[in-house]
Design a protein around this motif. Structure first.
Motif, PDB file in Angstrom:
ATOM      1  N   UNK B   1       0.253  18.649  -8.138  1.00  0.00           N
ATOM      2  CA  UNK B   1       1.133  18.541  -9.299  1.00  0.00           C
ATOM      3  C   UNK B   1       0.319  18.055 -10.485  1.00  0.00           C
ATOM      4  N   UNK B  30      -5.051   3.626 -12.546  1.00  0.00           N
ATOM      5  CA  UNK B  30      -6.094   2.621 -12.739  1.00  0.00           C
ATOM      6  C   UNK B  30      -6.848   2.851 -14.030  1.00  0.00           C
ATOM      7  N   UNK B  31      -7.025   4.116 -14.380  1.00  0.00           N
ATOM      8  CA  UNK B  31      -7.650   4.430 -15.657  1.00  0.00           C
ATOM      9  C   UNK B  31      -7.243   5.813 -16.097  1.00  0.00           C
ATOM     10  N   UNK B  92      -6.753   8.638 -13.010  1.00  0.00           N
ATOM     11  CA  UNK B  92      -7.319   8.196 -11.734  1.00  0.00           C
ATOM     12  C   UNK B  92      -6.336   7.193 -11.159  1.00  0.00           C
ATOM     13  N   UNK B  96     -10.198   4.725  -4.745  1.00  0.00           N
ATOM     14  CA  UNK B  96     -11.544   5.131  -4.407  1.00  0.00           C
ATOM     15  C   UNK B  96     -11.945   6.456  -4.982  1.00  0.00           C
ATOM     16  N   UNK B  97     -12.281   7.411  -4.134  1.00  0.00           N
ATOM     17  CA  UNK B  97     -12.952   8.617  -4.607  1.00  0.00           C
ATOM     18  C   UNK B  97     -12.078   9.844  -4.554  1.00  0.00           C
ATOM     19  N   UNK B  98     -10.780   9.691  -4.546  1.00  0.00           N
ATOM     20  CA  UNK B  98      -9.940  10.853  -4.301  1.00  0.00           C
ATOM     21  C   UNK B  98      -9.601  11.681  -5.523  1.00  0.00           C
ATOM     22  N   UNK B  99     -10.520  11.813  -6.440  1.00  0.00           N
ATOM     23  CA  UNK B  99     -10.409  12.809  -7.486  1.00  0.00           C
ATOM     24  C   UNK B  99      -9.501  12.431  -8.631  1.00  0.00           C
ATOM     25  N   UNK B 100      -9.527  13.257  -9.665  1.00  0.00           N
ATOM     26  CA  UNK B 100      -8.729  13.066 -10.866  1.00  0.00           C
ATOM     27  C   UNK B 100      -7.599  14.076 -10.904  1.00  0.00           C
ATOM     28  N   UNK B 102      -5.581  16.257 -13.648  1.00  0.00           N
ATOM     29  CA  UNK B 102      -5.755  16.707 -15.019  1.00  0.00           C
ATOM     30  C   UNK B 102      -4.474  17.257 -15.620  1.00  0.00           C
TER      31      UNK B 102
END
Lengths: 114, 112
Positions: B1, B30-31, B92, B96-100, B102
């Motif tokens: 989504x 978070x950001x 974000x 951790x590292x689970x992508x952005x 957009x």
């Protein structure tokens, strides 16, 4: 300073053919990502690899597989290409799991499925 | 989504004017980050604003974040022809590292 390198830049496939998109980064990053970009849809996450040896599904993983070959390389495979997979594919990387870091993108692979 | 939605979808201004584009998102973050994409190229990171920040500057860029309204704005001052590009906000969610996630982007055209 190559950054993130994707190959090939362009590819045309027939429905049902298979293909592997290659991605390599020279920034010593731990985390790597594959996105697809469709007109009017922005980028959507396909798969990601938080660190060498691990991979996880993103938002749109169906029809794709990935391999984190080593710390530098993260490949995306289409086993049986479909017209719906016509898109621009971007690979990205970032330093590590920390959330306050930007991602670095390659220039993309433009893939057309006939 | 799609998490972020940029507004407007397209913007055309004269060189030297200021350009403002907005982004709305749906879940806690978070950001929030802004990226630029030139035609036929990959995305280039412009600026990151953390959820506990309200405003951030970088050169001619000014970003604001209102977490109560789940919205952000990107202001480009004294625009130049080289600023012609698509601009995307990305969130974000953390963990951790689970992508952005957009948005769909704003296509900015700077007319000489």
């Amino acid at each position: 300073n190559a950054g993130v390198t994707q190959t090939p830049k362009f590819q045309v496939l027939k429905t049902g053919q298979s293909m592997t998109l290659q991605c390599a980064q020279d920034m010593n990053h731990n985390s790597m990502y594959w996105y697809r970009q469709d007109p009017g849809m922005g980028l959507r996450l396909i798969y990601y690899s938080a660190s060498e040896g691990t991979t996880d599904k993103g938002e749109v993983p169906n029809g794709y597989n990935v391999s984190r070959l080593n710390k530098r390389e993260f490949s995306l495979r289409l086993e049986s290409a479909a017209p719906s997979q016509t898109s621009v594919y971007f690979c990205a990387s970032k330093m590590d799991r920390a959330w306050n870091q930007p991602q670095h993108f390659g220039d993309g692979t433009r893939l057309s499925i006939l | 989504s799609q998490q972020g939605e940029e507004d407007p979808q397209a913007l055309s201004i004269q060189e030297g004017e200021n350009a403002t584009m907005n982004c709305s998102y749906k879940t806690s973050i978070n950001n929030l980050q802004w990226y630029r994409q030139n035609s036929g190229r990959g995305l280039v990171h412009l600026i990151l604003i953390r959820s506990n920040e309200r405003e951030k500057h970088s050169g001619r860029l000014r970003v604001t974040l209102d977490t109560s309204k789940k919205s952000s704005s990107l202001l480009i001052t004294a625009s130049r022809a080289a600023d012609t590009a698509s601009y995307f906000c990305a969130t974000d969610k953390g963990g951790g590292a689970d992508g952005l996630t957009f948005g769909k982007g704003t296509h900015l055209i700077i007319q000489p």
